[in-house]
Motif scaffolding. Structure first.
Motif, PDB file in Angstrom:
ATOM      1  N   LEU A   1       4.585  -0.900  -5.664  1.00 59.71           N
ATOM      2  CA  LEU A   1       3.586  -1.944  -5.900  1.00 59.71           C
ATOM      3  C   LEU A   1       2.189  -1.516  -5.475  1.00 59.71           C
ATOM      4  O   LEU A   1       1.251  -1.605  -6.284  1.00 59.71           O
ATOM      5  CB  LEU A   1       3.985  -3.253  -5.223  1.00 59.71           C
ATOM      6  CG  LEU A   1       3.012  -4.414  -5.446  1.00 59.71           C
ATOM      7  CD1 LEU A   1       2.894  -4.701  -6.934  1.00 59.71           C
ATOM      8  CD2 LEU A   1       3.475  -5.645  -4.687  1.00 59.71           C
ATOM      9  N   PRO A   2       1.991  -0.997  -4.234  1.00 62.27           N
ATOM     10  CA  PRO A   2       0.644  -0.553  -3.888  1.00 62.27           C
ATOM     11  C   PRO A   2       0.162   0.628  -4.742  1.00 62.27           C
ATOM     12  O   PRO A   2      -1.015   0.705  -5.108  1.00 62.27           O
ATOM     13  CB  PRO A   2       0.757  -0.139  -2.428  1.00 62.27           C
ATOM     14  CG  PRO A   2       2.028  -0.685  -1.920  1.00 62.27           C
ATOM     15  CD  PRO A   2       2.893  -0.939  -3.098  1.00 62.27           C
ATOM     16  N   LEU A   3       1.087   1.521  -5.089  1.00 60.79           N
ATOM     17  CA  LEU A   3       0.705   2.670  -5.909  1.00 60.79           C
ATOM     18  C   LEU A   3       0.275   2.217  -7.307  1.00 60.79           C
ATOM     19  O   LEU A   3      -0.772   2.651  -7.819  1.00 60.79           O
ATOM     20  CB  LEU A   3       1.887   3.644  -6.011  1.00 60.79           C
ATOM     21  CG  LEU A   3       1.653   4.917  -6.807  1.00 60.79           C
ATOM     22  CD1 LEU A   3       0.586   5.774  -6.142  1.00 60.79           C
ATOM     23  CD2 LEU A   3       2.936   5.696  -6.981  1.00 60.79           C
ATOM     24  N   CYS A   4       1.056   1.355  -7.923  1.00 61.07           N
ATOM     25  CA  CYS A   4       0.709   0.850  -9.257  1.00 61.07           C
ATOM     26  C   CYS A   4      -0.571   0.019  -9.218  1.00 61.07           C
ATOM     27  O   CYS A   4      -1.408   0.116 -10.128  1.00 61.07           O
ATOM     28  CB  CYS A   4       1.852   0.017  -9.816  1.00 61.07           C
ATOM     29  SG  CYS A   4       3.299   0.993 -10.250  1.00 61.07           S
ATOM     30  N   GLY A   5      -0.732  -0.781  -8.176  1.00 62.52           N
ATOM     31  CA  GLY A   5      -1.963  -1.566  -8.046  1.00 62.52           C
ATOM     32  C   GLY A   5      -3.187  -0.675  -7.876  1.00 62.52           C
ATOM     33  O   GLY A   5      -4.235  -0.924  -8.485  1.00 62.52           O
ATOM     34  N   GLY A   6      -3.048   0.370  -7.074  1.00 62.80           N
ATOM     35  CA  GLY A   6      -4.164   1.310  -6.898  1.00 62.80           C
ATOM     36  C   GLY A   6      -4.525   2.032  -8.184  1.00 62.80           C
ATOM     37  O   GLY A   6      -5.702   2.214  -8.508  1.00 62.80           O
ATOM     38  N   LEU A   7      -3.499   2.451  -8.917  1.00 64.34           N
ATOM     39  CA  LEU A   7      -3.756   3.105 -10.210  1.00 64.34           C
ATOM     40  C   LEU A   7      -4.453   2.152 -11.175  1.00 64.34           C
ATOM     41  O   LEU A   7      -5.372   2.552 -11.909  1.00 64.34           O
ATOM     42  CB  LEU A   7      -2.453   3.605 -10.823  1.00 64.34           C
ATOM     43  CG  LEU A   7      -1.860   4.883 -10.231  1.00 64.34           C
ATOM     44  CD1 LEU A   7      -0.488   5.143 -10.830  1.00 64.34           C
ATOM     45  CD2 LEU A   7      -2.777   6.060 -10.483  1.00 64.34           C
ATOM     46  N   ALA A   8      -4.048   0.900 -11.185  1.00 65.99           N
ATOM     47  CA  ALA A   8      -4.658  -0.084 -12.081  1.00 65.99           C
ATOM     48  C   ALA A   8      -6.110  -0.329 -11.702  1.00 65.99           C
ATOM     49  O   ALA A   8      -6.985  -0.394 -12.579  1.00 65.99           O
ATOM     50  CB  ALA A   8      -3.863  -1.384 -12.047  1.00 65.99           C
ATOM     51  N   ILE A   9      -6.391  -0.450 -10.408  1.00 67.97           N
ATOM     52  CA  ILE A   9      -7.779  -0.685  -9.970  1.00 67.97           C
ATOM     53  C   ILE A   9      -8.654   0.515 -10.315  1.00 67.97           C
ATOM     54  O   ILE A   9      -9.765   0.348 -10.834  1.00 67.97           O
ATOM     55  CB  ILE A   9      -7.822  -1.013  -8.472  1.00 67.97           C
ATOM     56  CG1 ILE A   9      -7.197  -2.391  -8.248  1.00 67.97           C
ATOM     57  CG2 ILE A   9      -9.238  -0.980  -7.940  1.00 67.97           C
ATOM     58  CD1 ILE A   9      -6.971  -2.719  -6.783  1.00 67.97           C
ATOM     59  N   ALA A  10      -8.151   1.724 -10.059  1.00 68.71           N
ATOM     60  CA  ALA A  10      -8.929   2.928 -10.394  1.00 68.71           C
ATOM     61  C   ALA A  10      -9.174   2.998 -11.900  1.00 68.71           C
ATOM     62  O   ALA A  10     -10.265   3.355 -12.356  1.00 68.71           O
ATOM     63  CB  ALA A  10      -8.203   4.170  -9.906  1.00 68.71           C
ATOM     64  N   GLY A  11      -8.153   2.649 -12.694  1.00 66.61           N
ATOM     65  CA  GLY A  11      -8.309   2.665 -14.140  1.00 66.61           C
ATOM     66  C   GLY A  11      -9.300   1.631 -14.633  1.00 66.61           C
ATOM     67  O   GLY A  11     -10.060   1.880 -15.576  1.00 66.61           O
TER      68      GLY A  11
END
Length: 166
Positions: A9-19
């Motif tokens: 969850l934190p990894l996917c959320g971080g990737l989404a925010i960076a994207g």
């Protein structure tokens, strides 16, 4: 798998925010089409987490990596690859040898089949015989090499003449 869910969850959320930050920059620099495409890519990690596809992708990836690792590092696998290669070479060599043996065969049925002309083929003339009346004049006057060459094109020339093309 529980550890994967805690980390995912934190990894996917971080990737989404960076994207999404990258998408905003692309909106400003390259236009709407580039920004929308980047936004679509940025939303995929969160979508994979929420649908449960992330755990399936993780399992598939772990299985592929395990297979490749076992393939590369296992000497028994390399022995199998070597035997498969040897088998392929033996198949090819035996096929070539069999083909040569069939060509050199003294079997009268095979020899007679090879000498018999194909259906619809012109009968062969004796070397000193005169050509038939339907053959072109050039083939009658020229030597054997030129006659064979002209005979190849005589059918085409005749067809063109019938169609009115010179």
């Amino acid at each position: 798998m529980d550890t994967l869910n805690q980390i995912a969850l934190p990894l996917c959320g971080g990737l989404a925010i960076a994207g999404l930050v990258l998408a905003y920059m692309l909106f400003r620099r390259r236009g709407v089409a580039s920004g929308l495409r980047a936004t679509a890519w940025a939303l995929l990690p969160v979508a994979a987490y929420l649908t449960g596809a992330l755990s399936a992708l993780w399992t598939i990836g772990a299985t592929v990596v395990g297979f490749v690792t076992n393939l590369v590092l296992n000497p028994m696998v390399w022995a199998g690859v070597a035997l498969a290669g040897l088998s392929a070479v033996l198949f090819i060599v035996s096929g070539v040898m069999r083909g040569r043996r069939l060509r050199k065969s003294a079997d009268p049925a095979v020899a007679a089949e090879a000498e018999r002309p194909a259906v619809g083929a012109k009968p062969q003339q004796a070397p000193g015989a005169r050509p038939a009346a339907g053959e072109p004049k050039r083939a009658q006057k020229a030597g054997p090499k030129q006659a064979a060459k002209d005979d190849d094109f005589s059918d085409i020339e005749e067809l063109l003449k019938r169609r009115g093309i010179s």
